[in-house]
Design an enzyme around this catalytic site. Structure first.
Site, PDB file in Angstrom:
ATOM      1  CB  CYS A 131     -30.360  57.226 -51.610  1.00  0.00           C
ATOM      2  SG  CYS A 131     -30.034  57.831 -49.975  1.00  0.00           S
ATOM      3  N   GLY A 139     -36.012  60.237 -53.584  1.00  0.00           N
ATOM      4  CA  GLY A 139     -35.546  61.136 -52.536  1.00  0.00           C
ATOM      5  C   GLY A 139     -35.708  62.578 -52.970  1.00  0.00           C
ATOM      6  CG  ASN A 165     -30.464  53.197 -52.870  1.00  0.00           C
ATOM      7  OD1 ASN A 165     -30.995  52.491 -53.703  1.00  0.00           O
ATOM      8  ND2 ASN A 165     -31.095  53.578 -51.776  1.00  0.00           N
ATOM      9  N   GLY A 166     -28.947  52.805 -49.715  1.00  0.00           N
ATOM     10  CA  GLY A 166     -28.998  51.671 -48.796  1.00  0.00           C
ATOM     11  C   GLY A 166     -28.663  52.123 -47.394  1.00  0.00           C
ATOM     12  CE1 TYR A 174     -45.443  54.744 -52.805  1.00  0.00           C
ATOM     13  CE2 TYR A 174     -43.519  54.550 -51.378  1.00  0.00           C
ATOM     14  CZ  TYR A 174     -44.499  55.329 -51.954  1.00  0.00           C
ATOM     15  OH  TYR A 174     -44.560  56.665 -51.710  1.00  0.00           O
TER      16      TYR A 174
END
Ligand code: SF4
Length: 519
Positions: free
Chosen positions: A49, A75, A151-152, A292
């Site tokens: 996310c 995402g 996010n997570g 990345y």
């Protein structure tokens, strides 16, 4: 408490009106579905996310759309925005890309107000994504309307969910993020900020969240700072929170600083205040952000992602250099490391493989046969730079190895005399439980094979991975401190810095299944 529950339509408008401290939904307008979307099975880890929040700008929603555009790499399956206007909360959520669904004048006009939050998400699902999991989630609490984007991944979400359900909470999505809402709703504290702190102290796992109330934009990062979150400001004064600095750049905002691990910020009409709800701990941000996930033009925890990727390539050349004629990246993610490798090794760099950027990830049913063809759809050899050459192929990581096999076949078919693969990270041989989509461990190539076996399986003349200390050198740490590692590197070392409570209690194999439609 009520949640925005628009069913399974791909784009839904929810409009809430605030009466006193209560918000209620007034319209619910479905848009036409986009048929036949399925995951195109590429062989990469995927960030789950990206989040964005803005406070104090008359065109908050338009800025949020731009910010989400910049975060789209984090995402691509779904996106959403919640905005707050005087006594009114509005929400637009969709399955698919921000540009396809959220950037029209009509959608932005339906999100009035000077503050908003947004979210893009990736789903591990090969099937359909549950619309009700699309964030931001919104709830009408005793303290007023509340929206949150995360996010997570929470590692005790199922344990907490069981507890909450026992005491009467009714969950309406399968997203772990909803746990925050129920913890806040049922907290014994009276004001919203105290309830929020109470909630983030009870969850375990990785989280960078942005939340919106009638009065404030709130941002928080877990105690170890696993997932990133940055603070920026527009010249006009509006504050921004975002997963990456590239989302600040796109709207012309100035990067102020990273939100610190374990920090919570509250932005309201009085400015910004910072709180530290957790005991001090040594930070452990995700090292894979540098390899990345983050965009190369972002600054992550004070460092340029692009420069670090080049440094990773240079380390790789020093550790495992090989006689060759040309260095070729597997585009796009292998490119900065390949540049660093080529510069350090003194070997010419060429774009020997071209990537088609217009394929996207949403294409056709990912059957094995189509997957096989899909590599050529996405990548093609630039024969003139490969024929008769000894090629060093640089990629950022190897997950299942399926793409690597096809790329190597393609380079050989283009006439390369030798193919040497150099990987800009250590072998990925453990799954991530902190918000990154990883195949289960048994499907990770490095968990099944030695480097010698992988060399044969992928079909290269030689294969080498960056060492863990080489990676730490490249991020500027000298070396990994074995008894107190500076980063989360669990997917390489298996040393998980946050307890995997749900996993250890046998609730699920992979906690990200919380994010998946399980039928
Ligand atoms: S396990 Fe790997 S991908 Fe997951 S947070 Fe840690 S370093 Fe990042």
């Amino acid at each position: 408490m009520s949640l925005c529950l628009p069913g399974d339509d791909p784009l839904i408008t929810c409009l809430y009106r605030q009466r006193g401290n209560q918000a209620f939904m007034t319209t619910n307008q479905p848009f036409a579905p986009k048929p036949g979307i399925a995951e195109f099975g590429d062989d990469k880890l995927h960030e789950e996310c990206g989040v964005f929040g803005i406070f104090g700008h008359g065109e908050a929603a338009a800025h949020t759309v731009l910010g989400l555009h910049a975060l789209q790499h984090r995402g691509q399956e779904a996106a959403g925005i919640v905005a707050y206007d005087d006594h009114r909360v509005s929400s637009q959520r969709c399955l698919g890309l921000v540009g396809d669904h959220l950037s029209s004048e009509k959608v932005i006009a339906a999100l009035p107000g000077d503050r908003s939050i947004g979210h893009v998400r990736y789903s591990t699902s090969g099937g359909k994504t549950l619309m009700r999991n699309v964030q931001p989630l919104f709830a009408d609490l005793a303290t007023g309307g509340f929206a949150i984007a995360h996010n997570g991944n929470l590692t005790n979400a199922l344990a907490l969910r069981r507890e909450l359900v026992t005491t009467g909470s009714i969950f309406q999505s399968t997203a772990d993020t909803e746990v925050f809402i129920h913890l806040i709703a049922t907290s014994r504290f009276s004001n919203l900020l105290d309830r929020f702190i109470d909630a983030i102290r009870r969850v375990e796992g990785a989280f960078s969240v942005v939340a919106l109330t009638a009065d404030a934009l709130i941002g928080a990062r877990d105690a170890l700072g696993v997932r990133p979150l940055v603070l920026g400001r527009l010249e006009e004064g509006a504050f921004i929170l975002a997963s990456e600095t590239c989302a600040l750049d796109i709207i012309g905002a100035r990067f102020i600083r990273s939100i610190e691990p374990g920090e919570m910020v509250v932005i309201d009409d009085n400015g910004i205040s910072s709180l530290k709800p957790f005991p001090e701990q040594r930070p452990r941000p995700c090292i894979f952000e540098h390899i990345y996930f983050s965009r190369p033009d972002s600054i992550v925890d004070g460092s340029s992602v692009y420069e670090i990727r080049k440094a990773i390539g240079a380390e790789l050349a020093r550790e495992s250099g090989v006689e060759a004629d040309v260095v070729v990246p597997v585009p796009d993610s292998g490119t900065p490391a390949a540049i660093g490798y080529a510069q350090a090794a003194g070997i010419p760099f060429e774009l020997g493989i071209t990537r088609n950027h217009y394929v996207g990830r949403t294409f056709i049913e990912p059957s094995d046969q189509i997957r096989h063809l899909g590599v050529k759809l996405k990548h093609n050899a630039n024969r003139g730079h490969l024929k008769g050459k000894r090629v060093v192929l640089v990629d950022d990581s190897i997950v299942r190895g399926t793409t690597s096999i096809k790329i190597v076949e393609m380079v050989r078919a283009a006439g390369a005399s030798e193919v040497h693969m150099r990987v800009a990270s250590p072998p990925t041989d453990h799954s991530c439980y902190y918000g990154v989509d990883t195949p289960e461990r048994s499907r990770l190539l490095a968990a099944r094979m030695s480097v010698t076996e992988m060399t044969e399986y992928i079909g290269v003349d030689s294969l080498a991975f960056l060492s863990i200390n080489g990676l730490y050198r490249a991020v500027g740490e000298g070396q990994r401190v074995a008894n107190a590692p500076q980063y989360c590197d669990a997917c390489f070392t298996g040393e998980y810095p946050i307890p995997l409570r749900d996993f250890e209690e046998g609730d699920i194999d992979r906690q990200l299944s919380l994010l998946v439609e399980n039928g």
